[in-house]
Design a protein around this motif. Structure first.
Motif, short mmCIF file in Angstrom:
data_model
loop_
_atom_site.label_atom_id
_atom_site.label_comp_id
_atom_site.label_asym_id
_atom_site.label_seq_id
_atom_site.Cartn_x
_atom_site.Cartn_y
_atom_site.Cartn_z
N LEU A 84 0.98 -0.80 0.09
CA LEU A 84 -0.19 -0.24 -0.04
C LEU A 84 0.92 1.17 -0.15
N LYS A 85 1.77 1.18 1.27
CA LYS A 85 3.15 2.96 0.48
C LYS A 85 3.46 2.92 -0.72
N ARG A 86 3.80 4.02 -1.22
CA ARG A 86 3.77 4.32 -2.38
C ARG A 86 5.54 3.96 -2.53
N GLU A 87 6.61 4.10 -1.38
CA GLU A 87 7.16 4.32 -1.81
C GLU A 87 8.01 2.76 -1.66
N ASP A 88 7.38 1.96 -1.27
CA ASP A 88 7.75 -0.07 -1.25
C ASP A 88 7.22 -0.35 -2.37
N PHE A 89 6.93 0.49 -3.24
CA PHE A 89 6.22 0.05 -4.87
C PHE A 89 7.68 -0.61 -5.48
N SER A 90 7.64 -1.49 -6.15
CA SER A 90 8.13 -2.45 -7.47
C SER A 90 7.46 -3.27 -8.22
N LEU A 91 8.67 -3.50 -9.08
CA LEU A 91 7.88 -4.61 -9.92
C LEU A 91 8.13 -5.79 -9.81
N LYS A 92 8.27 -6.10 -8.51
CA LYS A 92 9.00 -7.05 -8.28
C LYS A 92 8.82 -7.13 -6.89
N GLY A 93 7.92 -8.48 -6.53
CA GLY A 93 7.82 -9.15 -4.86
C GLY A 93 8.45 -8.45 -4.13
N LYS A 94 8.01 -8.62 -2.94
CA LYS A 94 9.23 -8.09 -1.86
C LYS A 94 8.82 -9.45 -0.95
N VAL A 95 10.23 -9.70 -0.26
CA VAL A 95 9.93 -10.82 0.50
C VAL A 95 10.66 -10.11 1.57
N MET A 96 9.31 -10.32 3.24
CA MET A 96 9.47 -10.37 4.45
C MET A 96 9.49 -11.46 5.23
N CYS A 97 10.96 -11.25 6.12
CA CYS A 97 10.77 -12.92 7.21
C CYS A 97 10.76 -12.11 8.62
N GLU A 98 10.06 -12.96 9.09
CA GLU A 98 10.01 -13.36 10.76
C GLU A 98 10.34 -13.66 11.75
N PHE A 99 11.57 -13.77 12.32
CA PHE A 99 11.77 -15.22 12.96
C PHE A 99 11.65 -14.33 14.43
N LYS A 100 11.38 -15.94 15.03
CA LYS A 100 11.15 -15.44 17.01
C LYS A 100 11.36 -16.94 17.32
N TYR A 101 11.76 -17.21 18.85
CA TYR A 101 12.19 -18.61 19.58
C TYR A 101 10.45 -17.75 20.79
N MET A 102 10.42 -18.48 20.62
CA MET A 102 9.19 -18.87 21.92
C MET A 102 9.76 -18.65 23.11
N PRO A 103 8.99 -18.07 24.12
CA PRO A 103 9.43 -18.47 25.52
C PRO A 103 10.47 -19.39 25.97
N GLU A 119 17.75 -12.35 16.43
CA GLU A 119 16.54 -12.33 15.80
C GLU A 119 16.14 -12.24 14.24
N LYS A 120 16.78 -10.64 13.76
CA LYS A 120 16.55 -10.41 13.68
C LYS A 120 17.38 -11.05 12.37
N VAL A 121 18.85 -11.27 12.48
CA VAL A 121 19.72 -11.84 12.01
C VAL A 121 19.28 -13.10 10.97
N ILE A 122 18.11 -13.97 11.90
CA ILE A 122 18.56 -14.79 10.75
C ILE A 122 16.86 -14.20 9.95
N SER A 123 16.09 -13.33 10.48
CA SER A 123 14.77 -13.52 9.52
C SER A 123 15.50 -12.20 8.11
N LYS A 124 16.71 -11.70 8.91
CA LYS A 124 17.62 -11.20 6.90
C LYS A 124 17.73 -12.39 6.59
N THR A 125 19.13 -12.99 6.85
CA THR A 125 19.18 -14.08 6.20
C THR A 125 18.54 -15.21 5.34
#
Length: 268
Positions: A84-103, A119-125
């Motif tokens: 929805l954000k105009r600045e995130d527009f791209s002709l190719k799709g984007k991949v987002m990842c959220e990794f989390k350890y359960m407590p 967790e952020k490093v693992i998500s990015k990788t």
């Protein structure tokens, strides 16, 4: 005159292989390592039992639960959704990842509500690895969210999370080039290589050896991610990567068989 791929950046004709890629010792020259029993009774090259079930989260487009030994993970895929954000527009799709350890995923108390640096490093990788697998041109102006929760961490976290993310994408019927299969090995200075280590084996001090996480596309014979911790000689590193690659292929065989059984049960 041999044909040249115009899209490939070829080196000059007098180029030579970098020294780091040259094997310093062949397998025959490497010292033989005595096979010692592991704490769980496995051989050095033996994988832990593998279990997988897809479609466990009904609100997600695709999901999977995987166990490898006592390491347990859930991955879910949401989307593709329109950006929805105009600045995130791209002709190719984007991949987002959220990794989390359960407590309760680790032996030590763990209750950080927000993502930690690890967790952020693992998500990015994982996101970067999946970007090379998903055919993003099929999803312009869209993004795919991969949510991964580690239920129990008993070693091989990154590798199993890679595998789970890939299977969840397939369960979501998102077009991909191939499966992504991960495997972890632990190398000790004496030359011992442990495939698919437990948390106890994996978290040994890096001064006593090195650890490798490898993720590959088995059908295309391509590497999507490689992570190393600790110091190791060139020849030993090559042997470790080969052992990791063999582990990935064996896991891929199990994953493909389970996927075929699952897809065969689905109507249509």
């Amino acid at each position: 005159m041999p044909q040249v791929d115009p899209k490939r950046n070829c080196g000059p004709e007098d180029a030579y292989e970098p020294p780091i890629l040259r094997p310093t010792k062949t397998k025959d020259q490497l010292p033989e390592v005595e096979e010692k029993p592991r704490p769980d009774g496995r051989r050095n090259d033996q994988l832990r039992p593998f279990y997988m079930k897809t479609g466990i989260i009904t609100k997600a487009q695709g999901s999977v639960y995987i166990e490898q030994g006592q390491t347990k993970v859930v991955a879910a895929v949401y989307g593709p959704k329109e950006v929805l954000k105009r600045e995130d527009f791209s002709l190719k799709g984007k991949v987002m990842c959220e990794f989390k350890y359960m407590p309760f995923s680790r032996a030590a108390t763990y209750s950080e509500p927000r993502q930690t640096f690890e967790e952020k490093v693992i998500s990015k990788t994982i996101a970067e690895a999946m970007e090379g697998v998903i055919i993003l041109s099929k999803f312009p102006k869209s993004e795919v969210l991969i949510s991964i929760q580690m239920i129990e961490d008993d070693g091989g976290t990154l590798s199993l999370a890679m595998t789970a993310a890939s299977v969840a994408l397939i369960d979501a019927k998102i077009e991909v080039r191939d499966l992504v299969i991960g495997c972890t090995i632990r190398f000790y200075n004496g030359g011992r290589i442990l495939v698919d280590p437990t948390a106890e084996e994996e978290h040994t001090k890096t001064s006593e050896g090195a650890g490798f996480h490898l993720a590959v596309m088995p059908s295309l014979s391509q590497v999507t991610a490689l992570k190393q911790a600790g110091k190791i000689e060139q020849g030993q590193a090559r042997e470790c990567i080969e052992a990791c690659w063999e582990g990935c292929l064996r896991i891929a065989t199990a994953v493909k068989k389970l996927l075929e059984e699952t897809l065969g049960e689905q109507p249509g």
